[in-house]
Design a protein around this motif. Structure first.
Motif, PDB file in Angstrom:
ATOM      1  N   PRO A 134       0.809  -1.221   0.000  1.00  0.00           N
ATOM      2  CA  PRO A 134       0.000   0.000   0.000  1.00  0.00           C
ATOM      3  C   PRO A 134       0.847   1.278   0.000  1.00  0.00           C
ATOM      4  O   PRO A 134       2.002   1.272   0.428  1.00  0.00           O
ATOM      5  CB  PRO A 134      -0.828  -0.099   1.282  1.00  0.00           C
ATOM      6  CG  PRO A 134      -0.367  -1.308   2.005  1.00  0.00           C
ATOM      7  CD  PRO A 134       0.661  -2.012   1.197  1.00  0.00           C
ATOM      8  N   ASP A 135       0.251   2.357  -0.470  1.00  0.00           N
ATOM      9  CA  ASP A 135       0.954   3.644  -0.543  1.00  0.00           C
ATOM     10  C   ASP A 135       1.466   4.097   0.818  1.00  0.00           C
ATOM     11  O   ASP A 135       2.561   4.644   0.914  1.00  0.00           O
ATOM     12  CB  ASP A 135       0.041   4.723  -1.130  1.00  0.00           C
ATOM     13  CG  ASP A 135      -0.236   4.500  -2.609  1.00  0.00           C
ATOM     14  OD1 ASP A 135       0.564   3.805  -3.274  1.00  0.00           O
ATOM     15  OD2 ASP A 135      -1.232   5.050  -3.108  1.00  0.00           O
ATOM     16  N   HIS A 136       0.683   3.875   1.876  1.00  0.00           N
ATOM     17  CA  HIS A 136       1.128   4.330   3.196  1.00  0.00           C
ATOM     18  C   HIS A 136       2.393   3.605   3.652  1.00  0.00           C
ATOM     19  O   HIS A 136       3.208   4.159   4.377  1.00  0.00           O
ATOM     20  CB  HIS A 136       0.009   4.215   4.256  1.00  0.00           C
ATOM     21  CG  HIS A 136      -0.371   2.822   4.613  1.00  0.00           C
ATOM     22  ND1 HIS A 136      -1.306   2.101   3.894  1.00  0.00           N
ATOM     23  CD2 HIS A 136       0.057   2.017   5.610  1.00  0.00           C
ATOM     24  CE1 HIS A 136      -1.430   0.899   4.440  1.00  0.00           C
ATOM     25  NE2 HIS A 136      -0.622   0.826   5.480  1.00  0.00           N
ATOM     26  N   THR A 137       2.580   2.373   3.197  1.00  0.00           N
ATOM     27  CA  THR A 137       3.799   1.635   3.521  1.00  0.00           C
ATOM     28  C   THR A 137       5.008   2.295   2.859  1.00  0.00           C
ATOM     29  O   THR A 137       6.069   2.432   3.481  1.00  0.00           O
ATOM     30  CB  THR A 137       3.683   0.167   3.072  1.00  0.00           C
ATOM     31  OG1 THR A 137       2.561  -0.413   3.708  1.00  0.00           O
ATOM     32  CG2 THR A 137       4.936  -0.628   3.403  1.00  0.00           C
ATOM     33  N   ILE A 138       4.836   2.717   1.622  1.00  0.00           N
ATOM     34  CA  ILE A 138       5.907   3.406   0.907  1.00  0.00           C
ATOM     35  C   ILE A 138       6.245   4.714   1.631  1.00  0.00           C
ATOM     36  O   ILE A 138       7.422   5.046   1.823  1.00  0.00           O
ATOM     37  CB  ILE A 138       5.508   3.690  -0.552  1.00  0.00           C
ATOM     38  CG1 ILE A 138       5.229   2.384  -1.304  1.00  0.00           C
ATOM     39  CG2 ILE A 138       6.576   4.512  -1.267  1.00  0.00           C
ATOM     40  CD1 ILE A 138       6.395   1.445  -1.417  1.00  0.00           C
ATOM     41  N   LEU A 139       5.224   5.439   2.058  1.00  0.00           N
ATOM     42  CA  LEU A 139       5.461   6.699   2.768  1.00  0.00           C
ATOM     43  C   LEU A 139       6.216   6.462   4.076  1.00  0.00           C
ATOM     44  O   LEU A 139       7.116   7.227   4.429  1.00  0.00           O
ATOM     45  CB  LEU A 139       4.139   7.414   3.042  1.00  0.00           C
ATOM     46  CG  LEU A 139       3.416   7.934   1.800  1.00  0.00           C
ATOM     47  CD1 LEU A 139       2.042   8.477   2.175  1.00  0.00           C
ATOM     48  CD2 LEU A 139       4.242   8.979   1.083  1.00  0.00           C
ATOM     49  N   ILE A 140       5.869   5.406   4.794  1.00  0.00           N
ATOM     50  CA  ILE A 140       6.566   5.077   6.042  1.00  0.00           C
ATOM     51  C   ILE A 140       8.026   4.739   5.760  1.00  0.00           C
ATOM     52  O   ILE A 140       8.925   5.160   6.491  1.00  0.00           O
ATOM     53  CB  ILE A 140       5.862   3.925   6.790  1.00  0.00           C
ATOM     54  CG1 ILE A 140       4.498   4.409   7.301  1.00  0.00           C
ATOM     55  CG2 ILE A 140       6.719   3.404   7.939  1.00  0.00           C
ATOM     56  CD1 ILE A 140       3.613   3.297   7.832  1.00  0.00           C
ATOM     57  N   CYS A 141       8.275   4.017   4.685  1.00  0.00           N
ATOM     58  CA  CYS A 141       9.658   3.668   4.316  1.00  0.00           C
ATOM     59  C   CYS A 141      10.498   4.909   4.055  1.00  0.00           C
ATOM     60  O   CYS A 141      11.704   4.900   4.253  1.00  0.00           O
ATOM     61  CB  CYS A 141       9.674   2.797   3.071  1.00  0.00           C
ATOM     62  SG  CYS A 141       9.058   1.150   3.336  1.00  0.00           S
ATOM     63  N   GLN A 142       9.847   5.975   3.617  1.00  0.00           N
ATOM     64  CA  GLN A 142      10.567   7.186   3.260  1.00  0.00           C
ATOM     65  C   GLN A 142      10.764   8.126   4.447  1.00  0.00           C
ATOM     66  O   GLN A 142      11.419   9.157   4.312  1.00  0.00           O
ATOM     67  CB  GLN A 142       9.853   7.884   2.111  1.00  0.00           C
ATOM     68  CG  GLN A 142       9.933   7.035   0.852  1.00  0.00           C
ATOM     69  CD  GLN A 142       9.005   7.479  -0.246  1.00  0.00           C
ATOM     70  OE1 GLN A 142       8.063   8.218  -0.017  1.00  0.00           O
ATOM     71  NE2 GLN A 142       9.272   7.010  -1.448  1.00  0.00           N
TER      72      GLN A 142
END
Length: 113
Positions: free
Chosen positions: A28-36
């Motif tokens: 999910p997009d929120h996972t990508i945001l957390i990774c960043q």
């Protein structure tokens, strides 16, 4: 616009890497945001290329213009190697008014450009 095919490809590479690492079909997009997010903020510290584009562009162009005017140092104590005037003028906004890069640089940071 700081988004490009390269930025999209990097984001897709990150999504693919996480999908394989976590054995999950969809990330999910929120996972990508957390990774960043930075490590101190609980993320993985993976930089988002579009959010870094402006600052990296400014730093690179500033250094390139400085080096074009003053020359490049091969090592710390060396005398700077001067560029040929035909190359130097490529980094001078007055002599290269059609340059989109110099126009963007001047727009973003007129007091430095």
């Amino acid at each position: 616009n700081w988004y490009s095919e390269l930025v999209e490809d990097i984001e897709e590479l990150l999504r693919s890497f996480l999908s394989e690492l976590l054995d999950e079909a969809e990330i999910p997009d929120h996972t990508i945001l957390i990774c960043q997010l930075g490590l101190k903020q609980g993320g993985l510290g993976l930089l988002h290329p579009a959010s870094r584009a402006v600052s990296d562009f400014i730093v690179s162009m500033n250094k390139a213009q400085f080096s074009a005017r003053n020359g490049f140092k091969i090592w710390k104590d060396a005398v700077p190697v001067k560029l040929h005037p035909s190359l130097t003028k490529l980094f001078d906004r007055d002599q290269n008014q059609q340059s989109i890069y110099l126009q963007r640089f001047h727009t973003l940071l007129p007091h430095v450009a």
